[in-house]
Design a protein around this motif. Structure first.
Motif, PDB file in Angstrom:
ATOM      1  N   LYS A 352      11.361  18.357  17.095  1.00 18.12           N
ATOM      2  CA  LYS A 352      11.577  18.120  18.353  1.00 18.12           C
ATOM      3  C   LYS A 352      12.621  19.031  18.856  1.00 18.12           C
ATOM      4  CE  LYS A 352      14.126  14.294  21.121  1.00 18.12           C
ATOM      5  NZ  LYS A 352      15.021  13.199  21.214  1.00 18.12           N
ATOM      6  N   THR A 353      13.579  19.568  18.089  1.00 18.52           N
ATOM      7  CA  THR A 353      14.566  20.589  18.294  1.00 18.52           C
ATOM      8  C   THR A 353      14.287  21.979  17.928  1.00 18.52           C
ATOM      9  OG1 THR A 353      15.997  20.044  16.830  1.00 18.52           O
ATOM     10  CG2 THR A 353      16.340  18.805  18.800  1.00 18.52           C
ATOM     11  N   SER A 354      13.395  22.099  17.106  1.00 21.11           N
ATOM     12  CA  SER A 354      12.945  23.300  16.373  1.00 21.11           C
ATOM     13  C   SER A 354      14.207  23.903  15.736  1.00 21.11           C
ATOM     14  CB  SER A 354      12.316  24.313  17.323  1.00 21.11           C
ATOM     15  OG  SER A 354      10.895  23.868  17.703  1.00 21.11           O
ATOM     16  N   THR A 355      15.121  22.993  15.208  1.00 17.87           N
ATOM     17  CA  THR A 355      16.415  23.613  14.405  1.00 17.87           C
ATOM     18  C   THR A 355      16.520  22.811  13.247  1.00 17.87           C
ATOM     19  OG1 THR A 355      17.720  21.658  15.486  1.00 17.87           O
ATOM     20  CG2 THR A 355      17.642  24.083  16.448  1.00 17.87           C
ATOM     21  N   PRO A 356      17.153  23.348  12.212  1.00 20.68           N
ATOM     22  CA  PRO A 356      17.394  22.758  10.676  1.00 20.68           C
ATOM     23  C   PRO A 356      18.482  21.765  10.983  1.00 20.68           C
ATOM     24  CG  PRO A 356      18.285  24.877  10.757  1.00 20.68           C
ATOM     25  CD  PRO A 356      17.654  24.642  12.057  1.00 20.68           C
ATOM     26  N   VAL A 357      18.361  20.612  11.355  1.00 16.96           N
ATOM     27  CA  VAL A 357      19.243  19.586  11.761  1.00 16.96           C
ATOM     28  C   VAL A 357      20.013  19.174  10.522  1.00 16.96           C
ATOM     29  CG1 VAL A 357      19.678  17.379  12.712  1.00 16.96           C
ATOM     30  CG2 VAL A 357      17.856  18.700  13.746  1.00 16.96           C
ATOM     31  N   ALA A 358      19.545  18.465   9.487  1.00 20.49           N
ATOM     32  CA  ALA A 358      20.286  18.139   8.227  1.00 20.49           C
ATOM     33  C   ALA A 358      21.131  19.421   7.741  1.00 20.49           C
ATOM     34  CB  ALA A 358      19.402  17.783   7.077  1.00 20.49           C
ATOM     35  N   ASN A 359      20.379  20.559   7.574  1.00 19.53           N
ATOM     36  CA  ASN A 359      21.202  21.770   7.036  1.00 19.53           C
ATOM     37  C   ASN A 359      22.468  21.764   8.202  1.00 19.53           C
ATOM     38  OD1 ASN A 359      21.879  24.546   6.598  1.00 19.53           O
ATOM     39  ND2 ASN A 359      19.856  25.254   6.797  1.00 19.53           N
ATOM     40  N   THR A 360      22.256  21.959   9.335  1.00 18.75           N
ATOM     41  CA  THR A 360      23.615  22.192  10.268  1.00 18.75           C
ATOM     42  C   THR A 360      24.870  21.354  10.088  1.00 18.75           C
ATOM     43  OG1 THR A 360      21.834  23.040  11.887  1.00 18.75           O
ATOM     44  CG2 THR A 360      24.209  22.359  12.531  1.00 18.75           C
ATOM     45  N   TRP A 361      24.498  19.784   9.836  1.00 22.76           N
ATOM     46  CA  TRP A 361      25.629  18.875   9.763  1.00 22.76           C
ATOM     47  C   TRP A 361      25.844  18.987   8.220  1.00 22.76           C
ATOM     48  CZ3 TRP A 361      27.642  17.367  13.684  1.00 22.76           C
ATOM     49  CH2 TRP A 361      26.926  17.014  14.723  1.00 22.76           C
ATOM     50  N   ILE A 362      25.320  19.380   7.352  1.00 22.98           N
ATOM     51  CA  ILE A 362      25.683  19.684   5.826  1.00 22.98           C
ATOM     52  C   ILE A 362      26.835  20.826   5.984  1.00 22.98           C
ATOM     53  CG2 ILE A 362      25.274  20.194   3.575  1.00 22.98           C
ATOM     54  CD1 ILE A 362      22.720  18.631   4.099  1.00 22.98           C
ATOM     55  N   VAL A 363      26.280  21.707   6.709  1.00 24.60           N
ATOM     56  CA  VAL A 363      27.293  23.046   6.725  1.00 24.60           C
ATOM     57  C   VAL A 363      28.495  22.882   7.593  1.00 24.60           C
ATOM     58  CG1 VAL A 363      27.349  25.052   7.762  1.00 24.60           C
ATOM     59  CG2 VAL A 363      25.408  24.664   6.591  1.00 24.60           C
ATOM     60  N   ALA A 364      28.443  21.888   8.419  1.00 26.86           N
ATOM     61  CA  ALA A 364      29.625  21.581   9.324  1.00 26.86           C
ATOM     62  C   ALA A 364      30.450  20.777   8.445  1.00 26.86           C
ATOM     63  CB  ALA A 364      29.046  20.853  10.598  1.00 26.86           C
ATOM     64  N   ALA A 365      30.141  19.735   7.958  1.00 28.73           N
ATOM     65  CA  ALA A 365      30.953  18.786   7.003  1.00 28.73           C
ATOM     66  C   ALA A 365      31.483  19.740   5.867  1.00 28.73           C
ATOM     67  CB  ALA A 365      29.869  17.834   6.344  1.00 28.73           C
ATOM     68  N   VAL A 366      30.835  20.550   5.253  1.00 29.50           N
ATOM     69  CA  VAL A 366      31.399  21.402   4.140  1.00 29.50           C
ATOM     70  C   VAL A 366      32.439  22.515   4.717  1.00 29.50           C
ATOM     71  CG1 VAL A 366      31.100  23.332   2.531  1.00 29.50           C
ATOM     72  CG2 VAL A 366      29.468  21.258   2.810  1.00 29.50           C
ATOM     73  N   PHE A 367      32.324  22.861   5.857  1.00 23.44           N
ATOM     74  CA  PHE A 367      33.328  23.868   6.431  1.00 23.44           C
ATOM     75  C   PHE A 367      34.538  23.317   7.146  1.00 23.44           C
ATOM     76  CE2 PHE A 367      29.855  27.441   7.641  1.00 23.44           C
ATOM     77  CZ  PHE A 367      29.769  27.834   6.197  1.00 23.44           C
ATOM     78  N   ALA A 368      33.968  21.902   7.708  1.00 24.37           N
ATOM     79  CA  ALA A 368      35.295  21.484   8.284  1.00 24.37           C
ATOM     80  C   ALA A 368      36.382  20.821   7.104  1.00 24.37           C
ATOM     81  CB  ALA A 368      34.740  19.950   8.803  1.00 24.37           C
ATOM     82  N   MET A 369      35.991  20.685   5.881  1.00 23.73           N
ATOM     83  CA  MET A 369      37.028  20.112   4.722  1.00 23.73           C
ATOM     84  C   MET A 369      38.088  21.365   4.609  1.00 23.73           C
ATOM     85  SD  MET A 369      36.349  17.263   4.259  1.00 23.73           S
ATOM     86  CE  MET A 369      37.367  16.958   2.539  1.00 23.73           C
ATOM     87  N   PRO A 370      37.954  22.581   4.234  1.00 25.34           N
ATOM     88  CA  PRO A 370      38.615  23.595   4.097  1.00 25.34           C
ATOM     89  C   PRO A 370      39.696  23.965   5.648  1.00 25.34           C
ATOM     90  CG  PRO A 370      36.699  24.461   3.949  1.00 25.34           C
ATOM     91  CD  PRO A 370      36.678  23.169   4.011  1.00 25.34           C
ATOM     92  N   ALA A 371      38.871  23.779   6.506  1.00 25.77           N
ATOM     93  CA  ALA A 371      39.627  24.022   8.038  1.00 25.77           C
ATOM     94  C   ALA A 371      40.569  22.872   8.106  1.00 25.77           C
ATOM     95  CB  ALA A 371      38.550  23.969   9.055  1.00 25.77           C
TER      96      ALA A 371
END
Length: 467
Positions: A352-371
């Motif tokens: 639908k969006t031609s983007t790696p959706v699950a990949n993006t949300w996993i990255v966001a969750a991992v990056f948000a923790m140390p931030a």
């Protein structure tokens, strides 16, 4: 393939598997040259100049301009190599894919491992800087700030850095909507922050005092080198341009142009900002002010309005860095996932969006923790040395591929070959030397951990080995 043979993918394999000359792995080519340049500027100009200028000046004093130039020279030689490889192998994997095609799978995995550190710490640190400037902007506009408990991590006297988490989640939301929307937002933010920095330079130079530049090299060569190592963190991000290899129009032409234009723009901008800030209020004042740009404008204009405008520019600038660097990280993970070196969830692209959706949300969750919770200043040097090591590998990859695949189409070729990549490696090693032995030890431990992870998971699940 015999067990002793190195696992190397040819550039033709990488291109064919990604579909990079067509539409890509479910991705669409929607980004033009102007948007790609803005994407590069968006990935570079942010915390390094709005927040990190004081650290660079603390090391080098007025000679920080020389430190910026030294860091830029290191980037230029490496940028030549990125430009050649990006034009020859236009895929999303960036330096990971370049290493795979030249040095083999194990080296490629370790490069990807270093990139996880580089992009992860960059995004988290940038998000923390965004939180600081957001509070300054709120105070300028309303006289009110978020309480410390909600705007700083435990190591800084707070409980959770909520704004840092919010900006990462907002970037992820925009990224999953589509690359066209992300590119347009990044372009708008890049133009805005360049405009604000140009206005800042005009204000700073209007109060310029020659005496503030003396003594120019008070810390000597050691201070300049240390300042260059700190300043180098400000340039981290230009390699993210090559991660758009499958979503940019005419990548063989546009990627080299965008890389070289971005380095030129950023170097001129950084040197002008540093010189105008030091000339206006002196090196000591800049070094002792984490929000030095706002301090300069407030003192020169005699009003807090100008500082508020700079704070607004910083909020926009830093948000664009979060967006661009997160984009780059998701595309590198997608390439590694295609090769079986990380779980397959990272390669799935939404029809639908031609983007790696699950990949993006996993990255966001991992990056948000140390931030949100972790003090990041202790790993900044480790991030710098990891990035320098990756850049040295890219310079080496150019020389290897010139020998191994001389017939490979290259719309851009490194000038003064092989002197240019050799100098690029030399400057990277010189800056690595400046980080100190404790950082070398940390990096060695980090590489050992990556090698063990490759042996346990990556080597066993490699699709190249399976074939």
């Amino acid at each position: 393939m015999p067990p002793s043979a190195p696992r190397i993918k040819t550039p033709q394999q990488l291109i064919a598997e990604s579909g990079a000359d067509l539409e890509g792995h479910g991705l669409k080519r929607t980004m033009g040259l102007f948007q790609l340049i803005c994407f590069g500027v968006g990935a570079i100009v942010g915390t390094g100049i709005f927040v990190g200028l004081s650290d660079s000046v603390a090391e080098a004093g007025p000679a920080v301009v020389v430190s910026f130039v030294l860091a830029a020279i290191t980037c230029v030689f490496t940028a030549f190599s990125f430009a050649e490889l990006g034009s020859a192998i236009p895929v999303s994997g960036s330096s990971y894919s370049f290493a795979y095609a030249s040095l083999g799978e194990r080296a490629a995995f370790l490069v990807g491992w270093c990139l996880l550190l580089e992009y992860g710490v960059s995004v988290s640190a940038v998000a923390v800087g965004w939180s600081q400037y957001l509070n300054e902007l709120l105070e300028s506009l309303t006289g009110w700030q978020l309480p410390a408990a909600l705007s700083a991590g435990p190591g800084e006297g707070g409980v959770v850095n909520l704004p840092a988490v919010v900006v990462i989640l907002l970037a992820a939301t925009l990224l999953v909507r589509g690359v066209r929307e992300s590119a347009r937002a990044t372009a708008a933010m890049a133009v805005l922050k360049i405009g604000i920095l140009v206005v800042f330079c005009a204000i700073g130079f209007s109060a310029f005092q020659d005496g503030h530049l003396s003594p120019f090299t008070g810390s000597g060569a050691a201070g300049i080198t240390a300042g260059a190592s700190v300043a180098f963190f400000s340039y981290i991000g230009f390699d993210a341009i090559t991660t758009a290899g499958e979503e940019v129009k005419n990548p063989r032409r546009n990627i080299p142009i965008a890389i070289l234009v971005c380095i030129g723009i950023v170097t001129l901008l950084y040197c002008a900002v540093a010189l105008s800030a030091i000339g206006a209020i002196g090196p000591d004042a800049v070094a002792n002010s984490p929000a030095a740009l706002s301090v300069v404008v407030d003192e020169v204009t005699g009003s807090s309005v100008g500082g508020g405008i700079v704070a607004f520019g910083a909020v926009v600038a830093i948000a664009s860095v979060v967006l661009a660097v997160m984009y780059g990280q998701t595309r590198i993970l997608m390439s590694m996932s295609r090769d079986g070196l990380v779980p397959r969830v990272f390669e799935r692209v939404s029809p639908k969006t031609s983007t790696p959706v699950a990949n993006t949300w996993i990255v966001a969750a991992v990056f948000a923790m140390p931030a949100a919770f972790a003090p990041l200043d202790v790993v900044v040097d480790l991030t710098t040395i990891g990035t320098l090591a990756v850049m040295a590998v890219v310079n080496l990859a150019v020389m290897v591929l010139r020998r191994r695949a001389p017939e490979l189409p290259r719309s851009f070729r490194v000038p003064l070959f092989p002197l240019s990549p050799v100098l690029g490696i030399g400057f990277c090693l010189y800056l690595i030397w400046g980080t100190g032995w404790t950082t070398w030890l940390q990096f060695a431990v980090f590489l050992v951990a990556g090698a063990l992870l490759y042996a346990v998971y990556g080597r066993r699940n490699s699709r190249l080995a399976a074939r």
